[in-house]
Design a protein around this motif. Structure first.
Motif, PDB file in Angstrom:
ATOM      1  N   THR A 137      61.990  84.329  50.549  1.00  0.00           N
ATOM      2  CA  THR A 137      62.345  83.126  51.312  1.00  0.00           C
ATOM      3  C   THR A 137      61.314  82.022  51.107  1.00  0.00           C
ATOM      4  O   THR A 137      61.663  80.838  51.072  1.00  0.00           O
ATOM      5  N   PHE A 138      60.047  82.397  50.960  1.00  0.00           N
ATOM      6  CA  PHE A 138      58.972  81.423  50.742  1.00  0.00           C
ATOM      7  C   PHE A 138      59.178  80.711  49.412  1.00  0.00           C
ATOM      8  O   PHE A 138      59.192  79.480  49.325  1.00  0.00           O
ATOM      9  N   VAL A 139      59.327  81.504  48.351  1.00  0.00           N
ATOM     10  CA  VAL A 139      59.491  80.926  47.016  1.00  0.00           C
ATOM     11  C   VAL A 139      60.881  80.310  46.865  1.00  0.00           C
ATOM     12  O   VAL A 139      61.035  79.210  46.322  1.00  0.00           O
ATOM     13  N   GLY A 140      61.899  80.996  47.353  1.00  0.00           N
ATOM     14  CA  GLY A 140      63.272  80.548  47.151  1.00  0.00           C
ATOM     15  C   GLY A 140      63.567  79.198  47.761  1.00  0.00           C
ATOM     16  O   GLY A 140      64.263  78.367  47.157  1.00  0.00           O
ATOM     17  N   SER A 141      63.031  78.928  48.947  1.00  0.00           N
ATOM     18  CA  SER A 141      63.297  77.631  49.575  1.00  0.00           C
ATOM     19  C   SER A 141      62.653  76.490  48.793  1.00  0.00           C
ATOM     20  O   SER A 141      63.208  75.391  48.707  1.00  0.00           O
ATOM     21  N   LEU A 142      61.487  76.748  48.197  1.00  0.00           N
ATOM     22  CA  LEU A 142      60.861  75.736  47.361  1.00  0.00           C
ATOM     23  C   LEU A 142      61.679  75.497  46.096  1.00  0.00           C
ATOM     24  O   LEU A 142      61.942  74.350  45.704  1.00  0.00           O
ATOM     25  N   VAL A 143      62.070  76.585  45.454  1.00  0.00           N
ATOM     26  CA  VAL A 143      62.842  76.469  44.212  1.00  0.00           C
ATOM     27  C   VAL A 143      64.172  75.769  44.458  1.00  0.00           C
ATOM     28  O   VAL A 143      64.603  74.904  43.682  1.00  0.00           O
ATOM     29  N   ASP A 144      64.851  76.112  45.565  1.00  0.00           N
ATOM     30  CA  ASP A 144      66.130  75.481  45.883  1.00  0.00           C
ATOM     31  C   ASP A 144      65.992  73.986  46.118  1.00  0.00           C
ATOM     32  O   ASP A 144      66.928  73.215  45.897  1.00  0.00           O
ATOM     33  N   ALA A 145      64.789  73.548  46.555  1.00  0.00           N
ATOM     34  CA  ALA A 145      64.546  72.117  46.782  1.00  0.00           C
ATOM     35  C   ALA A 145      64.148  71.385  45.505  1.00  0.00           C
ATOM     36  O   ALA A 145      63.995  70.167  45.511  1.00  0.00           O
ATOM     37  N   GLY A 146      63.950  72.160  44.416  1.00  0.00           N
ATOM     38  CA  GLY A 146      63.611  71.533  43.145  1.00  0.00           C
ATOM     39  C   GLY A 146      62.193  71.759  42.667  1.00  0.00           C
ATOM     40  O   GLY A 146      61.804  71.260  41.605  1.00  0.00           O
ATOM     41  N   VAL A 147      61.385  72.496  43.416  1.00  0.00           N
ATOM     42  CA  VAL A 147      60.022  72.796  42.990  1.00  0.00           C
ATOM     43  C   VAL A 147      60.064  73.736  41.785  1.00  0.00           C
ATOM     44  O   VAL A 147      60.789  74.735  41.795  1.00  0.00           O
ATOM     45  N   ARG A 148      59.298  73.417  40.757  1.00  0.00           N
ATOM     46  CA  ARG A 148      59.178  74.293  39.594  1.00  0.00           C
ATOM     47  C   ARG A 148      58.030  75.262  39.887  1.00  0.00           C
ATOM     48  O   ARG A 148      56.855  74.941  39.705  1.00  0.00           O
ATOM     49  N   PHE A 149      58.387  76.438  40.387  1.00  0.00           N
ATOM     50  CA  PHE A 149      57.415  77.424  40.864  1.00  0.00           C
ATOM     51  C   PHE A 149      57.219  78.468  39.783  1.00  0.00           C
ATOM     52  O   PHE A 149      58.151  79.184  39.418  1.00  0.00           O
ATOM     53  N   ALA A 204      59.334  67.550  47.413  1.00  0.00           N
ATOM     54  CA  ALA A 204      60.457  67.800  46.503  1.00  0.00           C
ATOM     55  C   ALA A 204      61.752  67.217  47.044  1.00  0.00           C
ATOM     56  O   ALA A 204      62.555  66.650  46.286  1.00  0.00           O
ATOM     57  N   GLN A 205      61.939  67.307  48.341  1.00  0.00           N
ATOM     58  CA  GLN A 205      63.187  66.815  48.935  1.00  0.00           C
ATOM     59  C   GLN A 205      63.307  65.298  48.875  1.00  0.00           C
ATOM     60  O   GLN A 205      64.417  64.767  48.889  1.00  0.00           O
ATOM     61  N   ARG A 206      62.193  64.597  48.767  1.00  0.00           N
ATOM     62  CA  ARG A 206      62.284  63.141  48.647  1.00  0.00           C
ATOM     63  C   ARG A 206      62.213  62.679  47.189  1.00  0.00           C
ATOM     64  O   ARG A 206      62.067  61.489  46.902  1.00  0.00           O
ATOM     65  N   THR A 262      51.775  64.705  50.872  1.00  0.00           N
ATOM     66  CA  THR A 262      52.712  63.971  51.733  1.00  0.00           C
ATOM     67  C   THR A 262      52.930  62.547  51.235  1.00  0.00           C
ATOM     68  O   THR A 262      54.036  61.996  51.354  1.00  0.00           O
ATOM     69  N   LYS A 263      51.896  61.944  50.642  1.00  0.00           N
ATOM     70  CA  LYS A 263      51.993  60.561  50.162  1.00  0.00           C
ATOM     71  C   LYS A 263      52.376  60.455  48.691  1.00  0.00           C
ATOM     72  O   LYS A 263      52.472  59.342  48.155  1.00  0.00           O
ATOM     73  N   ALA A 264      52.599  61.592  48.021  1.00  0.00           N
ATOM     74  CA  ALA A 264      52.929  61.571  46.596  1.00  0.00           C
ATOM     75  C   ALA A 264      54.205  60.774  46.344  1.00  0.00           C
ATOM     76  O   ALA A 264      55.187  60.892  47.086  1.00  0.00           O
ATOM     77  N   ARG A 265      54.187  59.997  45.267  1.00  0.00           N
ATOM     78  CA  ARG A 265      55.351  59.185  44.910  1.00  0.00           C
ATOM     79  C   ARG A 265      56.117  59.727  43.707  1.00  0.00           C
ATOM     80  O   ARG A 265      57.329  59.602  43.648  1.00  0.00           O
ATOM     81  N   ARG A 266      55.404  60.312  42.760  1.00  0.00           N
ATOM     82  CA  ARG A 266      56.054  60.714  41.513  1.00  0.00           C
ATOM     83  C   ARG A 266      55.879  62.196  41.185  1.00  0.00           C
ATOM     84  O   ARG A 266      56.833  62.844  40.787  1.00  0.00           O
TER      85      ARG A 266
END
Length: 412
Positions: free
Chosen positions: A89-101, A68-70, A38-42
């Motif tokens: 839906t679990f993986v797809g929502s992360l990937v759509d937000a930019g997570v490299r899964f 990822a959204q921030r 939650t506190k990650a910056r980079r």
């Protein structure tokens, strides 16, 4: 077989200036990890064997999604065997937000069955901004918290600060990032990191190329130097001949050698296999305790007053000869003393001590069984090399579909 592009040098150099905090069970571990994300910056780098779509997996999902959204760069690597059937839906929502899964060697099914049961990516590592790390044996599933019930696991991890975190970051990035990605966002240099504590540490991994026995080697070196106490708590215990020999030698020269194993195993064969070694260890003076409150999943140990280890590696053929594992080796009296206190509490309040069989009750069959198991184990590393090898892949889930495409090879 093509070698991985990155291979850590043999882990033998102590890195000073680190701080370690023991985290016991999911109640300690999950809030720390989720808060750090939650506190990650980079950047967030996360590797795990198991990720389930349950209440713990959903909490992790929410923390990763928000990061990822921030704009935080988020990389997730899960094992395809340990984390099967995650919903699109679990993986797809992360990937759509930019997570490299990414998925390690998901493999194909044959008649509905998964065949890739060996050579697993078994590491559990989190690195946030190259400054805060977590490593241990705890997966992201609800069976790591007490309210799961009698099958909730007893387990351990550590929170890490200091220069050793830069090594962990470097390792996790090299495992999944393409060369041009690494050039755009270089990892931190351990030498440039400020000291966070007094602990010396080694980040040690096991793979099937250049570091096939590094974790076991560190254990054996520590056992060889043991003078007054050894405590090993390990969920899946069936190590090789040389490991058992060093435990016996330590006990025979007067060290108080204690072994904490599963008394209520999650798999019955675990207790059966370890039990084959009991007579051989007990006759040398090793004290054996079975943890009976719930399944033990920990992989921790300490030797004398300042050596400790915490990580993902069990002391069985899979972890010592096949899986990809990661541990930290710690030299710090305060951490060693705290870990000893927690394990002593376990032995005193939740364990049954196994008694040696009286000489009059000894029988030839049990003697033969113990002798055969003890000496056959010396050949297992060679046998492991005969097992089928394949070229594992790391696949990257595509945006919008949660489908996966191969992105590169990994250590097998």
């Amino acid at each position: 077989m093509k070698r991985p592009a990155f291979s850590l040098p043999r882990s033998s150099r102590w890195v000073p200036g680190n701080q370690f905090e023991l985290l016991e069970n999911g109640e300690d571990f999950f809030p720390r990890v989720f808060n750090a994300i939650t506190k990650a910056r980079r950047e967030v780098m996360l590797e795990t064997f198991i990720l389930f779509d349950d209440k713990i997996g959903q909490e992790l999902h929410a923390a990763l999604l928000a990061a990822a959204q921030r704009g935080v760069e988020v990389h997730v690597l899960v094992d395809g065997f340990g984390s099967p059937d995650l919903p699109d839906t679990f993986v797809g929502s992360l990937v759509d937000a930019g997570v490299r899964f990414r998925i390690f060697d998901p493999g194909r099914r044959f008649l509905g069955q998964r065949l890739n049961m060996l050579r697993r990516m078994h590491r559990k590592i989190v690195v946030v901004d190259g400054e805060l790390g977590f490593i241990g044996g705890i997966n992201y599933s609800a069976d790591h918290v007490a309210d799961f019930g009698p099958e909730a696991k007893q387990d351990y991890a550590v929170q890490v600060r200091g220069p050793i975190v830069a090594q962990m970051q470097h390792f996790t990035r090299e495992a999944v990032l393409h060369r041009n990605e690494r050039k755009r966002h270089p990892a931190l240099d351990a030498a440039s990191q400020s000291h966070a504590g007094t602990a010396h540490a080694i980040f040690v991994t096991r793979d099937n190329h250049d570091h096939q026995s590094d974790i076991e080697r560190h254990y054996r070196v520590a056992l060889r130097s043991a003078r007054h106490r050894v405590v090993i708590a390990n969920a899946y215990f069936f190590p090789g001949y040389r490991f058992i020999r060093e435990m016996r030698r330590a006990a025979k020269r007067g060290a108080d050698v204690r072994l904490i194993l599963q008394g209520q195993p999650d798999m019955p064969i675990v207790k059966t296999a370890a039990g084959l070694l009991y007579d051989h260890l007990l006759r040398a003076g090793v004290r054996i305790y079975e943890y009976c409150d719930r399944p033990l999943h920990g992989k921790v140990a300490l030797v004398d007053d300042d050596w400790s280890t915490v990580g993902s590696s069990n002391l069985d053929p899979l972890s010592l000869s096949l899986n990809l594992e990661a541990n930290v080796i710690i030299r710090d009296r305060a951490f060693n003393d705290h870990l000893y206190g927690r394990l002593s509490h376990l032995m005193e309040n939740s364990c049954k001590q196994i008694e040696a069989v009286a000489p009059g009750r000894w029988n030839g069959l049990r003697l033969l069984r113990s002798y055969a198991v003890f000496h056959l184990m010396r050949w297992f590393p060679a046998w492991a090399g005969w097992l089928p090898k394949h070229q594992p892949t790391i696949t990257l889930a595509n945006p919008g579909t949660a489908a996966a495409e191969p992105t590169g090879s990994a250590t097998a």
